[in-house]
Scaffold this motif. Structure first.
Motif, PDB file in Angstrom:
ATOM      1  N   LEU A 367       0.820  -1.207   0.000  1.00  0.00           N
ATOM      2  CA  LEU A 367       0.000   0.000   0.000  1.00  0.00           C
ATOM      3  C   LEU A 367       0.857   1.262   0.000  1.00  0.00           C
ATOM      4  O   LEU A 367       0.506   2.264  -0.626  1.00  0.00           O
ATOM      5  N   LEU A 368       1.977   1.208   0.687  1.00  0.00           N
ATOM      6  CA  LEU A 368       2.847   2.370   0.815  1.00  0.00           C
ATOM      7  C   LEU A 368       3.932   2.407  -0.257  1.00  0.00           C
ATOM      8  O   LEU A 368       4.771   3.310  -0.259  1.00  0.00           O
ATOM      9  N   TYR A 398      -4.482   2.007   8.481  1.00  0.00           N
ATOM     10  CA  TYR A 398      -3.154   2.112   9.094  1.00  0.00           C
ATOM     11  C   TYR A 398      -2.159   2.699   8.100  1.00  0.00           C
ATOM     12  O   TYR A 398      -1.397   3.619   8.422  1.00  0.00           O
ATOM     13  N   ALA A 399      -2.175   2.186   6.864  1.00  0.00           N
ATOM     14  CA  ALA A 399      -1.254   2.695   5.856  1.00  0.00           C
ATOM     15  C   ALA A 399      -1.518   4.173   5.572  1.00  0.00           C
ATOM     16  O   ALA A 399      -0.579   4.976   5.416  1.00  0.00           O
ATOM     17  N   ALA A 400      -2.791   4.553   5.522  1.00  0.00           N
ATOM     18  CA  ALA A 400      -3.123   5.958   5.291  1.00  0.00           C
ATOM     19  C   ALA A 400      -2.628   6.835   6.437  1.00  0.00           C
ATOM     20  O   ALA A 400      -2.172   7.969   6.219  1.00  0.00           O
ATOM     21  N   ALA A 401      -2.712   6.340   7.665  1.00  0.00           N
ATOM     22  CA  ALA A 401      -2.189   7.092   8.809  1.00  0.00           C
ATOM     23  C   ALA A 401      -0.679   7.231   8.731  1.00  0.00           C
ATOM     24  O   ALA A 401      -0.106   8.240   9.166  1.00  0.00           O
ATOM     25  N   VAL A 450      -5.834   3.230  -3.876  1.00  0.00           N
ATOM     26  CA  VAL A 450      -5.285   4.064  -4.944  1.00  0.00           C
ATOM     27  C   VAL A 450      -4.908   5.441  -4.411  1.00  0.00           C
ATOM     28  O   VAL A 450      -3.850   5.990  -4.758  1.00  0.00           O
ATOM     29  N   ALA A 451      -5.750   6.020  -3.566  1.00  0.00           N
ATOM     30  CA  ALA A 451      -5.448   7.335  -3.006  1.00  0.00           C
ATOM     31  C   ALA A 451      -4.164   7.300  -2.182  1.00  0.00           C
ATOM     32  O   ALA A 451      -3.361   8.241  -2.219  1.00  0.00           O
ATOM     33  N   ILE A 452      -3.951   6.222  -1.442  1.00  0.00           N
ATOM     34  CA  ILE A 452      -2.711   6.082  -0.661  1.00  0.00           C
ATOM     35  C   ILE A 452      -1.512   6.072  -1.592  1.00  0.00           C
ATOM     36  O   ILE A 452      -0.478   6.705  -1.332  1.00  0.00           O
TER      37      ILE A 452
END
Length: 599
Positions: A367-368, A398-401, A450-452
């Motif tokens: 994700l990152l 979590y990845a977004a944070a 996708v946003a991440i």
């Protein structure tokens, strides 16, 4: 004279003095037309009213020129509020004053005053009403409902940032002390009033004529109306579904399907606002009237939202839209993401480091990372393999944070909002998946992934994580006042993160930290996004803390939520703090404190 009444002097003495302040802070005025007694504190800002001017029965405060009927205390200026009046009696020439106000000011009056404050967008009146209602023992939920009733009726654009803030603050109330809870309610209600100020009301259509209709057909009609931006038709269909007895899960399925037919509407706000609306329904107890007014306020959001599949970044240099569509199509062919429960054949209990029966650490890294197509494939394989969608939602949040916690301050300041949008959207998706969502929520999960990916440049270079060898010698303690002092200075992002990391290393009490962070938010003239950030980070922390995801992953995720929150708040503080100053004045006035003392 009745016991307890206060002797103010003779009529002649009072006329000679013009105005006299007696015990209890009561101003007594004697004129040819009679003797009158009012609370000496102007209800606007507490200025001594005995220093004002009295002419033709109108008392004018000399500070902001608020005008009052000296007989009753009623104001001609709604922003000032009425001043309590006291009963006066004469025994011969002696004036006696009842120390208790003539109008008790029960809860019903304060409810009316709160509604007037919302209608006129008067911050001080809203604040004073909240304080009075809380002191009268009115449940917080009932105070919130007043804001919801007003906000859903008086904004033609429907659900907006004000109602979202009110919901967020209602969610964090349990983490705050008494004064913090008052502030949270005030901020939320004030934002609702501001959001509605100067807007036309929301006119709702009537439902379709009585008659049972196939639920699937109503859902299809709703999506068709939304697709062609027909808010009136969508509203009629939605009201029909509610009146026909659709339960909240079915309503959520219908509405979120329309909200995810296109990608990441309005930068994630559309899905987030839908989630907040359903959270508010639950907070208020699921009353039918609340459900109608709240859900119908969402329909205007779908008139003309931006659709991310139409944006360049989602199409070039890598086409991220078609791979997601193909993945969703594959899931639907296997019966996943088409409504109803997702079959979870794989066990959620797994070996150390793989709490969901697959490599969770690798999934977060994807994700990152820089391979979005591989991320999409991994998510699809996990879902086909039976990994619960809520588990993937949790990891995605979590990845977004992490994007927020590693946001480098070399970026443009406005880019903070970019990582914030992704995180709050991912949090909303996680919440809906935990509620059992499967179809539209799974689509939104891909949108979040996708946003991440698209936010990756905001972590280049990534902000360094706090290291004990760097902050260990700074003499930090676990006194949360140290954090608040840091946030009194601008751009203490790294320093605040260091302090928070030390606090967690030292075993500081999470409840005290969260109360302090709540006050760090509520003492500011915070923008909408900061309210979103605080509520989402605290909620995600709790969700990670309550489940056993394997100690290393769980503890890293909890730390990330705190660091992301602290860094974001530090980046946006301090402000002028005008709004909480108003709340403080209201608090002191309600408690009978004197804001001005004569020399």
């Amino acid at each position: 004279m009745v016991d307890g009444w206060i002797k103010a002097g003779t009529v002649e003495e009072l006329r000679r003095e013009g105005a006299k302040v007696i015990k209890g802070g009561i101003a007594v005025f004697a004129r040819e037309e009679g003797v009158f007694a009012l609370d000496n504190r102007c209800p606007h800002m507490g200025f001594p009213l005995h220093m004002g001017s009295l002419c033709d029965g109108m008392l004018t405060c000399h500070w902001h020129h608020a005008r009052f009927d000296v007989c009753t205390g009623g104001t001609l200026d709604l922003w000032a509020d009425d001043v309590p009046a006291h009963e006066v009696k004469l025994e011969g020439d002696v004036v006696w004053v009842n120390p208790k106000p003539a109008r008790a000011g029960g809860a019903e009056r304060h409810v009316r005053r709160l509604r007037e404050g919302l209608e006129q967008n008067l911050s001080l009146v809203i604040a004073k009403s909240v304080v009075a209602l809380l002191e009268a023992g009115v449940p917080e939920r009932d105070i919130v409902r007043i804001g919801v009733e007003f906000g859903t009726a008086n904004r033609s654009d429907g659900w907006g940032s004000g109602l979202t803030v009110l919901t967020a603050m209602a969610n964090v109330l349990p983490k705050l002390d008494g004064y913090g809870r008052m502030l949270a309610l005030f901020h939320g209600l004030r934002r609702v009033a501001s959001d509605c100020a100067g807007r036309p009301p929301l006119f709702r259509p009537e439902p379709l004529p009585d008659g049972g209709r196939d639920p699937a057909r109503l859902a299809a009609w709703y999506r068709q109306c939304v697709e062609v931006r027909d808010a009136t038709g969508a509203g009629r269909v939605l009201l029909t579904a509610i009146r026909q007895g659709f339960e909240p899960p079915a309503l959520a399925e219908m509405m979120l399907a329309a909200a995810t037919d296109h990608f990441y509407l309005d930068g994630g706000h559309t899905f987030d606002f839908h989630n907040k609306a359903f959270e508010m329904i639950e907070l208020l107890g699921g009353d039918a009237a609340d459900t109608e007014r709240i859900l119908t306020s969402l329909v205007p959001l779908l008139r003309n939202p931006s659709r991310s599949e139409e944006s360049h970044s989602w199409r070039h240099p890598v086409d991220l839209v078609e791979p997601v569509r193909r993945a969703i199509g594959e899931l639907e062919r296997h019966g996943i993401g088409v409504g109803g429960a997702v079959t979870a054949s794989a066990t959620a209990t797994a070996a150390a480091g793989q709490p969901y029966g697959f490599d969770a650490e690798r999934f977060v890294s994807l994700l990152l990372g820089d391979e979005p197509l591989e991320t999409i494939r991994a998510m699809t394989e996990a879902l086909l393999g039976g990994v619960p969608p809520a588990a993937l939602g949790k990891l995605t949040a979590y990845a977004a944070a992490e994007r927020v916690s590693r946001f480098h301050t070399q970026n443009e300041f406005s880019d903070w909002i970019g990582v914030l949008h992704t995180f709050t959207h991912a949090h909303a998706v996680h919440v809906r998946l935990r509620q059992g969502g499967s179809g539209p929520e799974v689509r939104a999960l891909y949108h979040a992934a996708v946003a991440i990916y698209l936010d990756r440049f905001l972590n280049i270079p990534p902000a360094p994580k706090p290291k004990p060898e760097q902050y260990g010698g700074r003499g930090y303690t676990t006194d949360t006042g140290e954090l608040l002092a840091l946030l009194d200075r601008r751009q203490q992002v790294a320093e605040a993160a260091d302090w928070a990391s030390h606090y967690m290393d030292a075993g500081g009490d999470a409840a005290k930290l969260f109360n302090a962070l709540g006050h760090a938010l509520l003492r500011e003239d915070a923008d909408f996004h900061t309210f979103q950030m605080v509520e989402a980070a605290l909620a995600e922390y709790d969700l990670w803390a309550e489940e056993d995801d394997g100690p290393p992953l769980r503890e890293r995720a909890k730390r990330t939520m705190v660091l992301a929150l602290v860094r974001y708040v530090a980046a946006h503080a301090p402000t002028a703090r005008e709004i909480p100053h108003t709340a403080r004045i209201a608090w002191r006035l309600q408690r009978g404190e004197k804001l001005f003392e004569e020399e």
